[in-house]
Design a protein around this motif. Structure first.
Motif, PDB file in Angstrom:
ATOM      1  N   ILE C  96      35.092  48.581  43.096  1.00  0.00           N
ATOM      2  CA  ILE C  96      36.332  48.026  43.750  1.00  0.00           C
ATOM      3  C   ILE C  96      37.079  49.175  44.770  1.00  0.00           C
ATOM      4  O   ILE C  96      37.302  50.054  44.138  1.00  0.00           O
ATOM      5  CB  ILE C  96      37.594  47.499  42.866  1.00  0.00           C
ATOM      6  N   ASN C 102      41.341  48.400  52.958  1.00  0.00           N
ATOM      7  CA  ASN C 102      40.997  47.507  51.489  1.00  0.00           C
ATOM      8  C   ASN C 102      42.169  47.250  50.867  1.00  0.00           C
ATOM      9  O   ASN C 102      42.621  48.419  50.221  1.00  0.00           O
ATOM     10  CB  ASN C 102      39.868  48.175  50.847  1.00  0.00           C
ATOM     11  N   VAL C 104      44.000  45.595  47.634  1.00  0.00           N
ATOM     12  CA  VAL C 104      43.828  45.155  46.271  1.00  0.00           C
ATOM     13  C   VAL C 104      45.078  44.586  45.527  1.00  0.00           C
ATOM     14  O   VAL C 104      46.020  44.880  45.500  1.00  0.00           O
ATOM     15  CB  VAL C 104      43.211  46.265  45.346  1.00  0.00           C
ATOM     16  N   LYS C 126      42.594  36.067  38.193  1.00  0.00           N
ATOM     17  CA  LYS C 126      41.204  36.328  38.942  1.00  0.00           C
ATOM     18  C   LYS C 126      40.924  35.119  39.638  1.00  0.00           C
ATOM     19  O   LYS C 126      40.566  35.521  40.719  1.00  0.00           O
ATOM     20  CB  LYS C 126      39.959  36.443  37.276  1.00  0.00           C
ATOM     21  N   GLY C 129      42.574  35.744  42.858  1.00  0.00           N
ATOM     22  CA  GLY C 129      41.957  36.831  43.819  1.00  0.00           C
ATOM     23  C   GLY C 129      42.290  38.333  43.277  1.00  0.00           C
ATOM     24  O   GLY C 129      41.993  39.272  44.105  1.00  0.00           O
ATOM     25  N   LYS C 131      41.568  41.616  41.408  1.00  0.00           N
ATOM     26  CA  LYS C 131      40.698  42.232  41.116  1.00  0.00           C
ATOM     27  C   LYS C 131      40.656  43.322  39.862  1.00  0.00           C
ATOM     28  O   LYS C 131      39.835  43.708  39.259  1.00  0.00           O
ATOM     29  CB  LYS C 131      39.960  43.130  42.269  1.00  0.00           C
ATOM     30  N   ILE C 132      41.908  43.637  39.648  1.00  0.00           N
ATOM     31  CA  ILE C 132      42.045  44.383  38.444  1.00  0.00           C
ATOM     32  C   ILE C 132      43.447  43.806  37.635  1.00  0.00           C
ATOM     33  O   ILE C 132      44.213  43.405  38.091  1.00  0.00           O
ATOM     34  CB  ILE C 132      42.704  45.905  39.094  1.00  0.00           C
ATOM     35  N   LYS C 162      38.291  42.353  29.917  1.00  0.00           N
ATOM     36  CA  LYS C 162      37.316  42.762  30.888  1.00  0.00           C
ATOM     37  C   LYS C 162      35.918  42.170  30.784  1.00  0.00           C
ATOM     38  O   LYS C 162      34.985  41.833  31.708  1.00  0.00           O
ATOM     39  CB  LYS C 162      37.359  44.568  30.668  1.00  0.00           C
ATOM     40  N   LEU C 167      37.043  41.625  35.391  1.00  0.00           N
ATOM     41  CA  LEU C 167      38.085  42.248  36.163  1.00  0.00           C
ATOM     42  C   LEU C 167      37.876  43.810  35.591  1.00  0.00           C
ATOM     43  O   LEU C 167      37.664  44.075  34.501  1.00  0.00           O
ATOM     44  CB  LEU C 167      39.730  41.682  35.603  1.00  0.00           C
ATOM     45  N   LYS C 168      38.562  44.723  36.814  1.00  0.00           N
ATOM     46  CA  LYS C 168      38.819  45.871  36.240  1.00  0.00           C
ATOM     47  C   LYS C 168      40.240  46.252  35.322  1.00  0.00           C
ATOM     48  O   LYS C 168      40.859  45.330  35.649  1.00  0.00           O
ATOM     49  CB  LYS C 168      38.762  47.089  37.448  1.00  0.00           C
ATOM     50  N   VAL C 346      40.303  42.919  48.818  1.00  0.00           N
ATOM     51  CA  VAL C 346      38.878  43.011  48.154  1.00  0.00           C
ATOM     52  C   VAL C 346      38.919  42.330  46.853  1.00  0.00           C
ATOM     53  O   VAL C 346      39.769  41.798  46.536  1.00  0.00           O
ATOM     54  CB  VAL C 346      39.023  44.526  47.702  1.00  0.00           C
TER      55      VAL C 346
END
Lengths: 346, 346, 346, 346
Positions: C96, C102, C104, C126, C129, C131-132, C162, C167-168, C346
């Motif tokens: 990512i 970008n 996040v 998630k 949208g 990502k973490i 995770k 997801l991170k 991202v």
């Protein structure tokens, strides 16, 4: 009025070309100063020598892309500074001398509420050594729905108390228009924290020739406080008492944070007497006695203390007013601190 | 560990319906408290009575649309409070007693720079009445490129000075991992302002059983400072010295604004001794003597003063360190202030 | 590691004699710099050219009676600065990419409370949208009696989420000792505001080589924040995300004052990505959506948003967590702001 | 004027006896409120129900030894609040509507310096969509030695620019005495940050019936800002524009810290339009464009931007004024942000 040339220093960004340095130097010259570049290995600075009386600040040069910052070198206050007058100013309030080792107690209620309330307080504080009676006739209140003071009636009550007790009077003035008539009733004009940079009011107070007690604004830097006093001195009135009353910080336990170091600094930088207001300074009656001692210890020239016959029922700021008994005890405990700092109660 | 039920008060928005009030009351009950609504003419409040040991704060209820605010009623600190222990704590540092009328001078350089520098300072401060020697071996510096202290070598020099002079040692610990070995060399563990809410470090210091001097954080409210001390006490170590060292404000003339009212408040709210650090407190050597006097006057139990043989060439914070002569004079001038506040130099 | 010579400027007091100027010049030379005096009509300044790598600050010279102030000219941060690297850093979090256009979304609960709570939140964020996934396993709490997080169990729940969602993970690390094992469970190490100048923790995080999200301290100046990041870069870890989360001011309506100008400044001064935490930034869920838009508009590279299935019953900071519905709506409203600032989710 | 009963809550100290509770209850009653005690296990609180129109605050009760704190429950502003008027106020400035979705650009130099300077700026800002021309004729300056504005001559130049371009005028009024004649030349009276709590000036502006742009004071809490507006509304003038211009904090990189959350809060709490001044807000021209975007994104109703033909040579605050080119570009970039927040440039 004399004041001095002000060198400023213009710091250029790293990797500025010789042409860009010259461009700034030309601009410095155009604005009336003589440019003196010093070339560092990585970074260049230009010292500007000249006189700010006829020319203006170079801070605007920061809009040039090659300029990083402009740093003022000289202090901006002149007449209030120790450089212009090294001996301490003694302000004479109709015979009561403040400063130069003379320590004064000013005390009385936050607001004048009635003749009875003021007269009893006047007698009580006089009996304990106060020489000046405080009491607000015009009150600046955060909300329009709070008690705004008795106005002219309050001034008359103050005059009656003066007549009866011989105490001198200090009361706040909120409006340029009131300066003249308030001056008829008071010995010291008080300018409050909210008007600390109301320059029109300061100029009007200067013209009255009455001594002015100038409170520090809630978020006023020491330099700005001294510059506000400069407005009064440069308008012909040298009788200024600076007053530290706490600054606004993140702390919520106290109403304000009393900045006692500022007292020491103001006395070092300026020849003017400095008064401490511990009541506004913390907003809590229980801390007032200890703050009074610390204020004497740090070198203040006087105290401005809120005293009320019955604080729980006061019409304004009861939580920070002490009653007669606490006032009496706190004054009696000040002696060793006054002796240790070589101050004499007037 | 005992602590007390915590009533909170939930303030509802004006014009909240009876059903909406009941919904909040149910939520209060669900979270473990007993709800007591009081209906005002326009606005309703719900007092929550219960025990926060097993339940959590109600502040989260502000996300409900009908809730205006949630106000905590009880103080959140317990073991450090005067309510839990009314008499003043006396911290015993290997025979040197601090608090309860015993006033201590801790002095020494900002950083330990060399054996010669520390030894000469140790002897000078001992001769003038200091009982505890300060000196940083591990230095928290804003920039990674500044002098970070001599580390273990610094600790060894401190030990040598202790051996030679008999002074007790105070030095800062920056890291949980260092607590054990720093404890081998020091009599008091100092936790600095930047670590004031590094709770893991506080817990580790608590476990060492050494006395801990806990500085107030740069923007720490008094309540938060006392809660940080609560971390140490609730982890089994009652030997905590609170230390006021100035807070961060808008003022730029001084490095920090020394909040002397906070000393009086901490002593009122808590039974722990309170030390004042005037050097960090203002960041200017010339103000240190006056701040020392004010600190005594307000009721502090000790001073932590930075002293250096040659401040102009100090490796850290030279601008706020006094030399031997100034230190000597400032100590000799403290006597009347100590007498007036009924404190005895240990 | 390369950094640059640092000229400082020493400002002398008015009326300083030639001998006194020379004394300062000698001291400047002794401390390793080359002195360049400029004589103004009233006041003299000495520019010091040299290299601060091997020599130390001249600030200590203010203890000399003829010195007024010492002004640093150069910025003290090097590796984080645009001067050392002009293009924007893109931090790669296990695929990512953050920064360089970008944008996040990091979202999740303040604290991990249970597997069910975290998993439902992970899926919800998630779907919209993110990502973490954020979630605290170790919580720094002002009071020792507040919920301190699930610890290792919390980390395991994060790992499960995770695994399930892809997801991170970002989670806070409170202790040097935990850095290694927290690194086993997380993709980004978060350093909180209270540890913003816990340099030992920063160095330990640097060594882990994991990306580090570094929050600005409650009363940290922008320069100090960048210098804290400099600790991480100069210890070999270039993967730093700066995070603005509000500063402490006198305002009490909000928990902190979100300083959005600081985002623009950090991006101008530094090449590092800047994330905004609107939840901590104001402490009120109802303001979060509007602050998110403003954060995008000012040029942030990402958002860190607290989301909880049922904020009213959250175990920590419920008042500032948004629920799934509010989160969903706020994300859907960000598009035009992202387009207008040429950022791509991202 | 209608306003509402104000319940306050009096918190008693732990272990207060029943008699002491009753004493406080009697005092509450004496001060005109109806007392409702709630007994907690350890601590008692008394809710006071009543009407603050005829009675005063209970805060003074904190001087009683058994009282811990007094907490106000109701908001103190009435007429400015959303509770008293839910729909947004649209201020009509001689045909230009501000608020309710109408977004206005006010632009022009910090100070009126000459006819040529103002006229060229007026034409430039008009060409880019500004509807209101700003320009100071009376300037409040920290130092008495700085440029104080052209005064009456400045007002005449503003009038000429209005005649020529059709732009409406906004200019600052510093003095009660000037309100009447400044009103003859301007369409909006601007009250600056230093006069934010100069209540006499606010009342005088109210009487003029002109729209008033009220800047937030440097250290004014949001509640105090709204109460200052309340002074204007309660004196009969509903045409108030609130203006956020940055608050004073510890940060030194910017002149002030622009508090954009305060814009969202002011719009939530009040029905009045809110304008943002990004120039004062940060004091740096290079940040102005980004702050403008963020101000639109957070929901402001207009911008007050300082524009000068040649900022490097401006007579005041050149460092924060943008030139025509930057102004032109920043306006052209606002469109997507205006669209996204459903605002229409008037």
């Amino acid at each position: 009025m004399i004041f001095a040339p002000l060198p400023m220093i213009v710091i250029l960004k790293p990797k500025t070309s010789k042409e860009q340095v010259e461009e700034v130097a030309r601009e410095v010259q155009k604005l009336g100063y003589s440019p003196h570049p010093i070339f560092g290995e990585l970074q260049t600075v230009i010292a500007a020598v000249g006189d700010e009386r006829t020319h203006h600040t170079l801070e605007s040069l920061t809009v040039l892309p090659q300029v990083e910052r402009v740093l003022p070198v000289q202090k901006r206050y002149k007449l209030v500074s120790r450089e212009s007058k090294s001996e301490e100013t003694v302000v004479d309030v109709d015979g009561i001398k403040i400063g130069g080792g003379n320590f004064v107690i000013m005390a009385g209620p936050c607001s004048v509420e009635s003749e009875e309330q003021l007269m009893s307080t006047a007698k009580a504080v006089k009996a304990r050594g106060a020489k000046i009676l405080r009491g607000g006739a015009y009150k600046p209140r955060t909300s329009p729905y709070e008690f705004q003071g008795l106005g002219l009636e309050g001034l008359r009550i103050l005059a009656a108390a003066k007549q009866e007790t011989g105490l001198k009077i200090i009361t706040e003035v909120l409006s340029e228009r009131d300066v003249e008539h308030v001056s008829d009733f008071t010995d010291i004009l008080q300018v409050g924290a909210r008007n600390a940079q109301n320059f029109q009011l300061l100029i009007e107070c200067a013209k009255s020739r009455k001594p002015v007690l100038l409170k520090r604004g809630m978020s006023e830097r020491i330099e700005e406080w001294l510059l506000a006093a400069e407005y009064i001195l440069s308008n012909g009135n040298p009788n200024v008492l600076l007053c530290e009353r706490g600054i606004r910080t993140f702390e919520t336990y106290t109403r304000n944070t009393l900045d006692l170091a500022a007292v020491a600094i103001a006395k070092k930088e300026s020849h003017l007497p400095v008064i401490v207001d511990p009541s506004q300074g913390c907003g809590r009656a229980d801390l007032v006695p200890m703050l009074c001692r610390a204020a004497v210890a740090i070198g203040a020239d006087g105290l401005l203390i809120e005293v009320h016959p019955n604080p729980a029922e006061a019409l304004s700021d009861g939580q920070q007013q002490v009653d007669f008994e606490v006032f009496s005890r706190l004054i009696s405990e000040l002696d060793p601190f006054l002796n240790a700092t070589k101050r004499k109660l007037v």
